[in-house]
Design a protein around this motif. Structure first.
Motif, PDB file in Angstrom:
ATOM      1  N   VAL A 242       0.850  -1.199   0.000  1.00 18.66           N
ATOM      2  CA  VAL A 242       0.000   0.000   0.000  1.00 18.66           C
ATOM      3  C   VAL A 242       0.884   1.247   0.000  1.00 18.66           C
ATOM      4  O   VAL A 242       0.579   2.237  -0.663  1.00 18.66           O
ATOM      5  CB  VAL A 242      -0.961  -0.009   1.222  1.00 18.66           C
ATOM      6  N   ASP A 246       0.545   4.003  -2.905  1.00 16.94           N
ATOM      7  CA  ASP A 246       0.116   5.323  -2.480  1.00 16.94           C
ATOM      8  C   ASP A 246       1.150   6.392  -2.821  1.00 16.94           C
ATOM      9  O   ASP A 246       0.811   7.536  -3.099  1.00 16.94           O
ATOM     10  CB  ASP A 246      -0.111   5.285  -0.960  1.00 16.94           C
ATOM     11  N   ILE A 253      -7.621   3.197  -2.479  1.00 18.04           N
ATOM     12  CA  ILE A 253      -7.385   2.017  -1.628  1.00 18.04           C
ATOM     13  C   ILE A 253      -8.711   1.645  -0.955  1.00 18.04           C
ATOM     14  O   ILE A 253      -9.301   2.463  -0.244  1.00 18.04           O
ATOM     15  CB  ILE A 253      -6.320   2.299  -0.535  1.00 18.04           C
ATOM     16  N   ILE A 254      -9.187   0.436  -1.235  1.00 15.57           N
ATOM     17  CA  ILE A 254     -10.406  -0.063  -0.594  1.00 15.57           C
ATOM     18  C   ILE A 254     -10.042  -1.312   0.205  1.00 15.57           C
ATOM     19  O   ILE A 254      -9.468  -2.260  -0.345  1.00 15.57           O
ATOM     20  CB  ILE A 254     -11.501  -0.397  -1.634  1.00 15.57           C
ATOM     21  N   GLU A 255     -10.334  -1.297   1.496  1.00 11.02           N
ATOM     22  CA  GLU A 255      -9.981  -2.434   2.355  1.00 11.02           C
ATOM     23  C   GLU A 255     -11.158  -3.388   2.488  1.00 11.02           C
ATOM     24  O   GLU A 255     -12.317  -2.975   2.413  1.00 11.02           O
ATOM     25  CB  GLU A 255      -9.556  -1.923   3.743  1.00 11.02           C
ATOM     26  N   TRP A 269     -16.449  -5.500   1.406  1.00  8.34           N
ATOM     27  CA  TRP A 269     -15.858  -4.199   1.735  1.00  8.34           C
ATOM     28  C   TRP A 269     -16.811  -3.277   2.504  1.00  8.34           C
ATOM     29  O   TRP A 269     -16.374  -2.353   3.176  1.00  8.34           O
ATOM     30  CB  TRP A 269     -15.398  -3.499   0.447  1.00  8.34           C
ATOM     31  N   ARG A 289      -7.594 -10.234   5.527  1.00 10.61           N
ATOM     32  CA  ARG A 289      -7.708  -8.782   5.305  1.00 10.61           C
ATOM     33  C   ARG A 289      -6.785  -8.377   4.156  1.00 10.61           C
ATOM     34  O   ARG A 289      -5.602  -8.743   4.123  1.00 10.61           O
ATOM     35  CB  ARG A 289      -7.291  -7.995   6.553  1.00 10.61           C
ATOM     36  N   SER A 291      -6.070  -5.159   0.861  1.00 11.21           N
ATOM     37  CA  SER A 291      -6.393  -3.842   0.302  1.00 11.21           C
ATOM     38  C   SER A 291      -6.435  -3.976  -1.213  1.00 11.21           C
ATOM     39  O   SER A 291      -5.592  -4.657  -1.801  1.00 11.21           O
ATOM     40  CB  SER A 291      -5.327  -2.811   0.684  1.00 11.21           C
ATOM     41  N   ALA A 293      -5.920  -1.854  -4.576  1.00  5.33           N
ATOM     42  CA  ALA A 293      -5.371  -0.588  -5.077  1.00  5.33           C
ATOM     43  C   ALA A 293      -5.815  -0.427  -6.530  1.00  5.33           C
ATOM     44  O   ALA A 293      -5.487  -1.256  -7.378  1.00  5.33           O
ATOM     45  CB  ALA A 293      -3.849  -0.606  -4.984  1.00  5.33           C
ATOM     46  N   GLN A 374      -2.262  -7.247   3.747  1.00  5.91           N
ATOM     47  CA  GLN A 374      -1.965  -6.304   4.842  1.00  5.91           C
ATOM     48  C   GLN A 374      -1.037  -6.935   5.862  1.00  5.91           C
ATOM     49  O   GLN A 374      -0.947  -8.138   5.980  1.00  5.91           O
ATOM     50  CB  GLN A 374      -3.269  -5.883   5.515  1.00  5.91           C
TER      51      GLN A 374
END
Length: 374
Positions: A242, A246, A253-255, A269, A289, A291, A293, A374
């Motif tokens: 991430v 970034d 970014i959606i977790e 989500w 978990r 993310s 992108a 993550q």
């Protein structure tokens, strides 16, 4: 005829020009470089990219010989640099300030280092003329630094650095003092000169656009470590974290949590909303978990819900950034998450369909998002 792709880092028979082997640098209790191992190859244009204080300038100063590693080795062309002083290394450094002599002409600034090495007058003259031609400064040879522009001063500093034909040229934020337009023009000049001379360039910059434009490979740094090293395209399209996603360019970014499915992974989500679908190169556990992108240019925006889209989410336009050729829509979706969608402005502003506060649909393909653990 197919052009050979320059990628010595992929060739196991290639020997690196520069080798950092387990290098750590401490200043008191502060660790500026943390157990860093990295190879850089001959003829590379290698960029060290990262925020202030990430260790990129310390790396460069150790290469130049202005700082010594606390631990580990730095090799240049197979020789350990531990006891080689800066003036005996086949390395030159170009500083952000250019450090030109104000009382000397452009010609004499370029000749300065060569004269100190006691070359013959003819040899100095021939080399200076060659450097003036390379940097397109022939017309300015007799002028003093204050009589030429910032961009021309930058080229004088470059010509002076290259005059002694170093194996390696270190550039510390070399374009930082130039305005945006001139900086962009000069980036291409730098690439051209680097290619013509075949010198290995290592550039330190915090400007991601600059690194992505000039470099054969980019090393993204954070807190004394290299987070990822790869070609600009690879870093942009396939970031490994991430942080890197970034740091380079704009990204959404959606977790969520991943579950294996027939078409890759379903990512939950937001409560009460359909899961997103993503493909991943790595194997993920049920409920892991992750993310997602997603670059804004890979997100489509429309007033109506698209048919047959694997990932479609509804939201409201909160903001629009108009950049001439592009517009970026900031869309608030479930859970207050802000997602950016970018579109090319192919029509006049007055004929725009979407505006502030509009309800819209965002969608993207199952391969558009990079899945990051993550």
């Amino acid at each position: 005829m197919a052009q050979n792709v320059f990628a010595p880092w992929d060739d196991p028979t290639e020997t690196p020009l520069i080798q950092f082997k387990g290098v750590t640098k401490r200043f008191g209790d502060f660790v500026a470089i943390d157990n860093l191992t990295q190879d850089i190859y001959a003829r590379e244009f290698f960029a060290l990219l990262g925020p202030s204080g990430c260790g990129k300038t310390t790396m460069m100063r150790m290469l130049a010989g202005f700082e010594a590693p606390s631990e580990g080795q730095i090799l240049i062309a197979g020789t350990d640099m531990a006891h080689v002083p800066p003036n005996l290394r086949a390395v030159n450094m170009m500083f952000q300030s250019y450090a030109l002599f104000p009382h000397l002409s452009v010609w004499d600034n370029i000749a300065f280092g060569l004269k100190r090495e006691r070359h013959t007058k003819d040899a100095v003259s021939a080399r200076v003329e060659e450097m003036l031609k390379l940097t397109r400064l022939e017309k300015f040879a007799k002028r003093k630094p204050h009589q030429i522009s910032g961009g021309q001063r930058q080229r004088v500093a470059l010509a002076r650095s290259l005059a002694k034909a170093p194996k390696l040229l270190l550039l510390d934020e070399p374009l930082g003092a130039l305005d945006k337009k001139l900086r962009q023009d000069t980036q291409f000049e730098l690439m051209d000169i680097q290619e013509k001379t075949g010198t290995t360039f290592v550039i330190v910059t915090h400007d991601q656009e600059e690194a992505m434009t000039v470099a054969s490979r980019v090393a993204v740094m954070d807190e004394g470590r290299i987070m990822q090293v790869s070609t600009p395209a690879q870093i942009y399209e396939a970031p490994n974290s991430v942080y890197v996603a970034d740091f380079i360019g704009d990204v959404n970014i959606i977790e969520g949590t991943a579950s294996p499915s027939v078409n890759g992974y379903e990512v939950r989500w937001a409560e009460g909303h359909a899961p997103l679908v993503a493909k991943a190169s790595q194997v993920l556990r049920e409920g892991q978990r992750i993310s997602l992108a997603i670059r804004p240019e890979k997100v489509s925006i429309s007033a109506e819900k698209p048919e047959n889209s694997v990932n479609a989410i509804e939201g409201k336009i909160i903001d629009i950034a108009y950049l001439g050729n592009l517009s970026t829509y900031h869309v608030e979706v479930a859970g207050g998450i802000m997602v950016k969608a970018q579109t090319a402005n192919t029509r006049r502003l007055s004929r725009r369909e979407l505006t502030w506060e509009d309800k819209v649909w965002l969608n993207w393909t199952d391969t558009a998002a990079v899945v990051l653990e993550q």
